[in-house]
Design an enzyme around this catalytic site. Structure first.
Site, PDB file in Angstrom:
ATOM      1  N   TYR A  31       0.841  -1.197   0.000  1.00 45.33           N
ATOM      2  CA  TYR A  31       0.000   0.000   0.000  1.00 45.33           C
ATOM      3  C   TYR A  31       0.881   1.253   0.000  1.00 45.33           C
ATOM      4  O   TYR A  31       0.569   2.246  -0.658  1.00 45.33           O
ATOM      5  CB  TYR A  31      -0.938  -0.004   1.213  1.00 45.33           C
ATOM      6  CG  TYR A  31      -1.970  -1.104   1.158  1.00 45.33           C
ATOM      7  CD1 TYR A  31      -3.127  -0.959   0.405  1.00 45.33           C
ATOM      8  CD2 TYR A  31      -1.786  -2.305   1.854  1.00 45.33           C
ATOM      9  CE1 TYR A  31      -4.077  -1.969   0.336  1.00 45.33           C
ATOM     10  CE2 TYR A  31      -2.732  -3.320   1.792  1.00 45.33           C
ATOM     11  CZ  TYR A  31      -3.867  -3.142   1.031  1.00 45.33           C
ATOM     12  OH  TYR A  31      -4.807  -4.149   0.965  1.00 45.33           O
ATOM     13  N   ASN A  34     -12.812  -0.051  -4.810  1.00 46.97           N
ATOM     14  CA  ASN A  34     -12.665  -0.395  -6.222  1.00 46.97           C
ATOM     15  C   ASN A  34     -13.905  -1.182  -6.690  1.00 46.97           C
ATOM     16  O   ASN A  34     -14.138  -2.280  -6.220  1.00 46.97           O
ATOM     17  CB  ASN A  34     -11.386  -1.233  -6.395  1.00 46.97           C
ATOM     18  CG  ASN A  34     -11.247  -1.832  -7.771  1.00 46.97           C
ATOM     19  OD1 ASN A  34     -11.905  -1.440  -8.724  1.00 46.97           O
ATOM     20  ND2 ASN A  34     -10.367  -2.817  -7.869  1.00 46.97           N
ATOM     21  N   CYS A  89      -6.787  -4.846  -7.648  1.00 49.82           N
ATOM     22  CA  CYS A  89      -6.496  -4.459  -6.267  1.00 49.82           C
ATOM     23  C   CYS A  89      -5.974  -5.641  -5.452  1.00 49.82           C
ATOM     24  O   CYS A  89      -5.364  -5.449  -4.405  1.00 49.82           O
ATOM     25  CB  CYS A  89      -7.710  -3.815  -5.611  1.00 49.82           C
ATOM     26  SG  CYS A  89      -9.208  -4.800  -5.653  1.00 49.82           S
ATOM     27  N   HIS A  90      -6.185  -6.857  -5.953  1.00 52.52           N
ATOM     28  CA  HIS A  90      -5.678  -8.040  -5.251  1.00 52.52           C
ATOM     29  C   HIS A  90      -4.147  -8.085  -5.258  1.00 52.52           C
ATOM     30  O   HIS A  90      -3.554  -8.811  -4.470  1.00 52.52           O
ATOM     31  CB  HIS A  90      -6.258  -9.325  -5.870  1.00 52.52           C
ATOM     32  CG  HIS A  90      -5.913  -9.531  -7.307  1.00 52.52           C
ATOM     33  ND1 HIS A  90      -6.651  -8.948  -8.328  1.00 52.52           N
ATOM     34  CD2 HIS A  90      -4.931 -10.237  -7.903  1.00 52.52           C
ATOM     35  CE1 HIS A  90      -6.115  -9.304  -9.493  1.00 52.52           C
ATOM     36  NE2 HIS A  90      -5.071 -10.083  -9.263  1.00 52.52           N
ATOM     37  N   GLU A 149      -1.860 -16.213 -10.571  1.00 55.12           N
ATOM     38  CA  GLU A 149      -0.786 -15.425 -11.177  1.00 55.12           C
ATOM     39  C   GLU A 149       0.596 -15.910 -10.735  1.00 55.12           C
ATOM     40  O   GLU A 149       1.607 -15.296 -11.069  1.00 55.12           O
ATOM     41  CB  GLU A 149      -0.973 -13.946 -10.833  1.00 55.12           C
ATOM     42  CG  GLU A 149      -2.259 -13.372 -11.417  1.00 55.12           C
ATOM     43  CD  GLU A 149      -2.450 -11.895 -11.128  1.00 55.12           C
ATOM     44  OE1 GLU A 149      -1.489 -11.222 -10.715  1.00 55.12           O
ATOM     45  OE2 GLU A 149      -3.582 -11.414 -11.320  1.00 55.12           O
TER      46      GLU A 149
END
Length: 190
Positions: free
Chosen positions: A126, A149, A157-158, A184
């Site tokens: 962050y 979001n 945002c993950h 991912e």
């Protein structure tokens, strides 16, 4: 506004798209649904009605199997579903969809755009995101904007985690954040 739902593995997503007069359609919400939850009960629905000054009759639910490419808004939803499936299958690393960011404040929009620059398979803190959006001491404000979001999954945002490497929060639930990061190839601390 046209609404549909699609599966994301064991999860369900509500997708909402719409267009103002003389404009091309845009995605306005991609929202995780809880098991058995209707899109009408999603966290985004009351916010949408308030922001766009519309009521229930302004939404039309169309099953994803009944969407038509002949209608521009429905075609956008079909493209969104296609891109989500490509992402699930490892064939897509970045979404290419028109998004209606207007429901966010100027700062939230800046954060949401900043989120879109985080590469697939990478995470940042962050604090790093706060620096990237020119608010270096505003990591709490960035986290708050992250939580608002409206485009879960599409605006990644993950990919933002706590500075200590732990997952932090996620509006859709930490199980979904962990699942997305695992897709991912990212391993995080619990």
């Amino acid at each position: 506004m046209i609404v549909t739902t699609t599966s994301f593995g064991q999860y369900e997503l509500a997708l909402i798209a719409g267009a103002n007069e003389n404009e091309s359609p845009k995605i306005v919400v991609v929202d995780w649904l809880k098991e058995g939850q209707s899109w009408l009960n999603s966290k985004s629905f009351p916010k949408l009605k308030k922001y766009y000054k519309i009521d229930d009759s302004d939404f039309e639910f169309i099953d994803k199997n009944s969407l038509s490419i002949a209608d521009m808004t429905q075609a956008l939803l079909l493209t969104t579903i296609e891109q989500i499936n490509e992402y699930i299958n490892g064939e897509r690393k970045k979404f290419d969809l028109p998004l209606d960011l207007s429901s966010g404040t100027e700062f939230q929009q800046r954060v949401w755009k900043g989120l879109q620059t985080i590469p697939h398979g990478e995470t940042i803190s962050y604090a790093t995101l706060a620096q990237r959006v020119n608010n270096p001491k505003g990591y709490r404000a960035v986290a708050n904007a992250n939580g608002k979001n409206p485009f879960s999954l599409i605006v990644p945002c993950h990919r933002v985690i706590a500075s200590d490497g732990k997952l932090g929060g996620y509006t859709g639930g930490l199980d979904k954040k962990e699942h997305l990061l695992a897709l991912e190839g990212v391993k995080c601390k619990g």
